[in-house]
Design an enzyme around this catalytic site. Sequence first.
Site, short mmCIF file in Angstrom:
data_model
loop_
_atom_site.label_atom_id
_atom_site.label_comp_id
_atom_site.label_asym_id
_atom_site.label_seq_id
_atom_site.Cartn_x
_atom_site.Cartn_y
_atom_site.Cartn_z
N GLU A 173 0.86 -1.18 0.00
CA GLU A 173 0.00 0.00 0.00
C GLU A 173 0.90 1.24 0.00
OE1 GLU A 173 -3.44 -0.26 2.37
OE2 GLU A 173 -3.80 1.89 2.44
N ARG A 174 0.63 2.12 -0.95
CA ARG A 174 1.44 3.33 -1.12
C ARG A 174 2.92 2.99 -1.38
NH1 ARG A 174 -3.06 5.72 -2.38
NH2 ARG A 174 -4.55 5.74 -0.67
N GLU A 297 -10.60 4.98 9.19
CA GLU A 297 -10.80 4.61 7.79
C GLU A 297 -11.41 3.22 7.65
OE1 GLU A 297 -6.86 5.27 6.06
OE2 GLU A 297 -7.48 7.31 5.56
N ASP A 371 -2.53 14.33 6.82
CA ASP A 371 -2.01 13.09 6.24
C ASP A 371 -0.79 13.29 5.36
OD1 ASP A 371 -1.78 10.47 5.66
OD2 ASP A 371 -3.49 10.35 4.31
N GLU A 393 5.33 9.47 13.52
CA GLU A 393 5.20 8.67 12.30
C GLU A 393 5.42 9.58 11.10
OE1 GLU A 393 1.84 5.90 11.94
OE2 GLU A 393 1.69 6.36 9.81
N GLU A 399 3.77 9.14 -0.98
CA GLU A 399 2.39 9.07 -1.45
C GLU A 399 1.91 10.39 -2.04
OE1 GLU A 399 -0.25 7.88 1.69
OE2 GLU A 399 -2.05 8.27 0.53
N HIS A 527 -3.91 18.43 0.37
CA HIS A 527 -4.82 17.36 -0.03
C HIS A 527 -5.66 17.69 -1.27
CE1 HIS A 527 -6.40 13.45 0.70
NE2 HIS A 527 -5.99 13.41 1.96
N TRP A 549 -12.92 13.32 1.98
CA TRP A 549 -12.24 12.65 0.88
C TRP A 549 -12.09 13.59 -0.32
CZ3 TRP A 549 -14.95 7.16 0.66
CH2 TRP A 549 -14.45 6.38 1.72
C1 BDP Z 1 -3.15 7.40 4.23
C2 BDP Z 1 -3.08 6.43 3.11
C3 BDP Z 1 -3.73 5.12 3.40
C4 BDP Z 1 -3.26 4.62 4.76
C5 BDP Z 1 -3.55 5.65 5.81
C6 BDP Z 1 -2.98 5.29 7.18
O1 BDP Z 1 -3.69 7.01 1.98
O2 BDP Z 1 -3.39 4.24 2.37
O3 BDP Z 1 -3.88 3.42 5.09
O4 BDP Z 1 -2.95 6.85 5.48
O5 BDP Z 1 -1.96 5.84 7.52
O6 BDP Z 1 -2.07 8.24 4.04
O7 BDP Z 1 -3.56 4.49 7.90
#
Ligand code: BDP
Length: 707
Positions: A173-174, A297, A371, A393, A399, A527, A549
């Site tokens: 993922e990413r 999410e 994010d 983090e 991404e 974003h 979103w």
């Molecule tokens: C976002 C990403 C997604 C991740 C989420 C996360 O788009 O894919 O699952 O963060 O950190 O940046 O949980």
Amino acid sequence: MTGTALTPVLAPMAQAEDGYDLWLRYARVEPSRAGVLAAHANAIVASGSSPTLAIATQELQRGIAGMTGTTPALSATVQQGALLLATPASTPSLPVKTDGLGEEGYAIRTIMMDGKAVTLIAANSDIGLLHGAYHWLRLAQSGEKLDNLDIRSAPKIGLRLLNHWDNLNGTVERGYAGQSIWDWWRLPDWKGPRYSDYARANASIGINGTVLNNVNAKADSLTAPYIAKAAALADVFRPYGIKVYLSVKWTAPMELDGLKTADPLDPAVAAWWKAKADEIYKAIPDFGGFLVKANSEGQPGPQDYNRTHADGANMLAAAVKAHGGIVMWRAFVYAHDNPDDRAKQAYSDFKPLDGKFADNVIVQVKNGAIDFQPREPFHPLFGAMPRTPLMMEFQITKEYLGQSTHLTYLGPLFEEVLDADTYAKGKGSTVAKVIDGSLEGHKLTGIAGVANIGVDRDWSGSIFNQADWYAFGRLAWDTSLSAETIAKEWAEMTFSPDPKVVQPVVRMMMGSREAAVDYMTPLGLAHVMDTGHHYGPGPWVSELARPEWNPVYYHKADATGIGFDRTKTGSNAVSQYAAPLAKLFGSVKITPERDLLWFHHVPWDYRLKSGETLWNGLVHHYEAGVNYVADMQTTWASLKPYVDAERYAQTETFLTIQHREALWWRDASIAYFQSVSQRPLPAGSAAPAHDLNWYKAQKFPYAPGHN
Ligand code: BDP
């Protein structure tokens, strides 16, 4: 042919390279430097024996052999010019004090021993010696002096981890560097050379842990076969000082063993996790612990049972406690049924829980409140939970910063956040001091980076992306290093210590992230990437189910102006910061311009510090970003004689892509925002190449890193 027609060139880089060797290339040096190296490492004397010590001595031999052509012998007796590795346990009469170096730090000193000048690497453990060996090799590779050394180095942050968002089916993922390097299917039997090479690279920059699987976890990673696979990796990583951790899915007890609930206060649930932890520790005695994404999410979590994040974290913490394990509980939470500004939700959820977490829980907070944007003000939770250890983090994988092909060195982003002042305990309460525990006296401390690693030969999707992995590790070890110092080290080792190469490369790198901010999200925008894959621009997107979103949610552009009002007249997210910052960010006049539209909705004709209107300034920022990329292309072209063909060509091509896409960002953003602002372009600015509909029609269903 006349001899004069040939211009003498500097010795060209002989071989093409594919980047696999990262910053551990140990390329052959000139004879005079080889002489210096040989004089300071003509033999290696290591007292003691362990797999870790063997790795350290082999790495020194490999490095010196690569650089000089001669492998130094392992010797039992001290001779002039030897390199010594010793701990107080192996050498009771150790002439260098190791107090304060902890279990991972080291000292490197030039000393006289029995009348002979030697270099001593001293530490309290063999892992410390390994780190010291890598430090010495860094000096050797980057052309630094090797005499009169007097170095002491120990990390202030305890957990320095990579987070892999790797799925059990091999996708990442990413991830923009190919499939996952974990070959889950053929583990635990087949342990390919990538694993030890991975551990070696991480150890060389001080990373000491790795979370193997995606935070969007599958319960399957907690089944017996997958525990055995994780154990096989742990066995490879152990001598490098690297522990493994797993992300867990909250409903694993229900999915794997049919429990009726995952309520953290249900004794059967707690017993399940306790038994699971025991099973894991049986296979991996030094297992690090769990990472949890809950109630975020769409992931399940304790709130589904009307329990708090603390209830959930503490139940898991109890399960690993007896084994010395920890729980990293993520604060990246936002919920569709919460109408509050997304930037406020993590703080609102977690701040009231301060002091309620068990002592082996650490809350993992993203660098910013939304994010991993090209720029975000630091997350307001830093400094706001004094009784709870917080870990950082960062996202190393890009991404939102051009993914694999854009050259956007993240060192300055990491540095900007670590150096940010939270004012939690007055001036100087930096984010770095929050996470290294010194501000509030916490012992459990950590920092994580979402890895940018995959099966690509160059590991990270591009040569320059390797610098982000490198910078993360170096800053995790020592938050006081500057992004520029790190870029310099990296460039010296990755290309050559020749200043003709290093200076231009570092110059390119240092402005590159700001350039991406300029061509993607200038003046505090965020974003506005297209939905899902987050690849190119999509500021017009407005029709997705959840408000947060949609890019229009973030920029709020309308006929009157642009930006998200997070002051008292808006969401009041500014109130989540300490008073001096709430004041700073609360006033449009004094908010740093780089964060302007993050905190304020500003009229299009508002005057920027430069005197131009906001609209004109916005356009100029987009253009500055594009121009910077063009400058990088020119600089890179001038380096052609000094860089091997393969790595030269990759960067040249990627810069071409980046330039094309920076222009795309500029044009698409201007086309859209102009449709809203109804302002003419500033004099000298070209109209976008296409009309707005053309940009809206671009679709990328197969962009990597996105399911
Ligand atoms: C976002 C990403 C997604 C991740 C989420 C996360 O788009 O894919 O699952 O963060 O950190 O940046 O949980």
